[in-house]
Each structure stands twice: as C-alpha cells, then as structure tokens.
Design a protein around this motif. Sequence first.
Motif, PDB file in Angstrom:
ATOM      1  N   ILE A 362       0.770  -1.135  -0.041  1.00 54.23           N
ATOM      2  CA  ILE A 362       0.005  -0.117   0.066  1.00 54.23           C
ATOM      3  C   ILE A 362       0.752   1.243   0.170  1.00 54.23           C
ATOM      4  N   PHE A 363       2.084   1.117   0.485  1.00 53.89           N
ATOM      5  CA  PHE A 363       3.004   2.280   0.645  1.00 53.89           C
ATOM      6  C   PHE A 363       3.428   2.818  -0.910  1.00 53.89           C
ATOM      7  N   ASN A 402      13.413  -2.886   5.018  1.00 49.74           N
ATOM      8  CA  ASN A 402      12.617  -3.898   5.064  1.00 49.74           C
ATOM      9  C   ASN A 402      12.245  -4.645   3.885  1.00 49.74           C
ATOM     10  N   MET A 403      11.985  -4.050   2.776  1.00 47.30           N
ATOM     11  CA  MET A 403      11.587  -4.602   1.687  1.00 47.30           C
ATOM     12  C   MET A 403      12.899  -5.290   0.822  1.00 47.30           C
ATOM     13  N   TRP A 412       4.104  -7.834   5.260  1.00 49.03           N
ATOM     14  CA  TRP A 412       4.684  -6.580   5.832  1.00 49.03           C
ATOM     15  C   TRP A 412       5.799  -6.358   5.085  1.00 49.03           C
ATOM     16  N   THR A 413       6.583  -7.213   4.280  1.00 48.42           N
ATOM     17  CA  THR A 413       7.695  -7.026   3.625  1.00 48.42           C
ATOM     18  C   THR A 413       7.936  -7.141   2.037  1.00 48.42           C
ATOM     19  N   ILE A 414       6.604  -6.756   1.358  1.00 45.17           N
ATOM     20  CA  ILE A 414       6.418  -7.057   0.087  1.00 45.17           C
ATOM     21  C   ILE A 414       6.495  -5.391  -0.397  1.00 45.17           C
ATOM     22  N   PRO A 415       7.274  -5.309  -1.398  1.00 43.60           N
ATOM     23  CA  PRO A 415       7.405  -3.735  -1.890  1.00 43.60           C
ATOM     24  C   PRO A 415       6.005  -3.373  -2.505  1.00 43.60           C
TER      25      PRO A 415
END
Length: 415
Positions: A362-363, A402-403, A412-415
């Motif tokens: 989402i980021f 993180n990514m 929570w670690t997928i770009p």
Amino acid sequence: MVERLLTRAGARGWPTLSAPLRIGILYLAARAVTTGFLILAASLAGPGSRFGPNATIGSFLLGWDAQWYWLIAVSGYPTELPLTESGVVSENQWAFMPVYPYLARIVGLPFEALTWSGAPGWGVGAVLVSLVAGYLACLVLYRMLRMRIDATAATWAALFFAAGPLAALFHVGYAESLFLLWLFLSLWLVQQRRFGWLYLLIPLMGFTRPGVLAFALFLGLYGIWRWLRRRHDALPRRQVVHIVALGLLAVVVGFSWQVFAAIATGRADAYLATELAWRRTAVSAEGFIPFGGFLEGTAMWFGRIWNLGEATGYVVLAASVLAIAALLLFEPHVRRLGVETRLWTASYLVYLLAVFFPQSSIFRLLVPVSPLWGAIALPRSTAYRVAVLGACLVGQWWWIYNMYALANTAYWTIP
C-alpha cells in the motif's frame, strides 16, 4: 547537507537557474543518497532475505516484480494460464501491463552484450527508463505545483518527492516512475485545460500499470465540478466534449486489459483470477467484490494479526476515510493545490478502496497521490522543511531495509 546546498546555491544565483537544471541537481543528489541506501541494505542482507547473504544492488534493482516485467519482455504473456496443484490460477504475467517492459527492452538493446543479474540488456534498459522517467516526473510535478504555489515551495515539494520514503522506485525495474510521468503530465494538462494530448496519455497510463479507472472517475468528478461552476467559470461546449470523451476513453482503456487477457487465454476471468492469485491465501471470497478486499484485509490485520478486533478495524477504516475527506475538503494548504489535485486524490483513494487488498504494498500504491507534497511544502519555516526532508530519508531507509535487506514474502515486507 541538502539545506547547505540550497543555501549556498541561493547565494550564487540558484533562483536564476532554469527549472530543469534545478530539479535535475536535486534529483541527482537524491539518487546518490538512495544508491547509498541500497548498497548498505545489500551489505546487511542475510540468509533470511530472499536475496540471500550475497545480495547486490543489481539483484535489488531487478528483484520482486521486476522479474515479472523481465519475463514479459522476453516471453510475452501466456495463452494458457498456469494453475496451482489445487487447480486455481496462479501468479502470472497478466497482472502486469506491457508498456514498461517493452520500452525497457527497446532501451536496453544497445546493452545486450552485458549480463546483469541474469537480465542482459533489459536490466540496464529497465533502470534507465525508471531513472529518466523519475526525473521527468519530478520536473512535471514542479510545473504542476508552480501553477498553484510559489517556486520555492514547489521546489521543496519536488525534492520531498525525489527523496521520499518510496524513492527507491526511481531505481528499480518497476513501472511506477513511468506511470507517474504520464499521470502528472495528464493532471498538468487538465490544469491548463489543454485536453488534446490526453487522448495519447490515457492509453499510455492504462497500459503502463493499473489505475486509469481512477483517472476516469477523476474526469467524471472534474466534469461535474466544471458544470456546477459554469456561470462563474465558462465551460465551452468543446471542453464538455473533451471531458466526456476522455472519461469514456479512460473507462474503455481501464477494462480493455481484461478483454485482451480473456481473448488470449480463452478465459473470461483471466485477468481477475490472476490478480486474485496474489491474495488468495489471505481472503475467503472466491471472486472479486468491489471494496471486499479492503474490508477483508482490515479484518485480517486487526483481527487475526494484531488481535485488536475486527470491529476496531472497521471503526479505524471509517474514521480514516472521514479524516481524509475532511483534509481534502477543508485543509487550507491542500485547498491551495487546486481542485484538480484534490479530485484526483479522492478518486484514486476510492479506487484503492475498491480494488486493493491492504498489505505493505500500500505504501507503493499511494505514490500517485504525490502532488500532496505541495501542501506539505507550503509552510515557510526552513527548519520545518529540513525536518520533513529528514523524515523522508528516514522513511526511505526504513522501506529499503525492510523490503530488500530483510525481504521475504510476509505481508509486511512486500514492496
């Protein structure tokens, strides 16, 4: 460091430099910082990272979804959808649009003799396209914002964008940079009420990455706004025709990829089944339901993962929607950016709510609302602007670490 650079440059005639040169200098400085972060992250990658303990910056730049774009460039799209052992459609190239991978292939042709992370030629082309499109997107964003705010604030906004938390996207083999270029050009043209080039830009947007349906909604809302204000702001018949025709074009382009996938594979649900393959393990719904992914994702995060209760998640989601609506309607700095930016932001966020399943991507998917950097840059305090820039760099490192350094397939670690 950046503040000292801007101060010294100002004393030596920084304002007299052309906008392309000013934005270019800041963009190159931002790219140098991002490169340093990527190199550091590669040195910190361990056995738990999908890139392994011997990760390189090259493997980062061509990792994750860049592999799908590379596969499209070298082998196209499957005519028979791959299936899992249980017989459902698995991840495949139909989730990704063709403009970026094929453009990268063309740009990479002179570099075919090179071998870089298993992608000779194409890898170089992909990174070059991302870098150049990123610079042009920064420049167009500056031009967009300059129509509404002063040159200093617009320059800071372009810098925040160039050095922001997701700035690594200007380096990696993803389509975001190119999509943002088409998008910012389109919004800039709407601001100027020059609609002719949109007949080219809308298909380019639509076949670069998903999101053109949000632009269709934007044009619809923009047309309504112009109609309601026609007594105070003339709305010539020619512009009415353009707005309606372009809105219809965006709708057609937005749904056309589903038609192409269906024709090529013989399955009417080829595209939607492919998109759902990425979220199938986390949702219970078998098919696509508008807004269903976001609701199920909210329940998953607040219920199963954070143990805060699904009801809490729904309350937070509703409160967030109301807060964003209030921000776009009433916040004075946002209002100064103009109705086009506000309507686009609202349209795109509604689109995300309708189609997206919330996880760490989402980021990345929020990057198209980057014109809002203009509102963040408006307060004139130098200390404030430097603090925002510092927060951008901290966020950028957090995202890259993180990514890429920690990279695994957790949500929570997928770009």
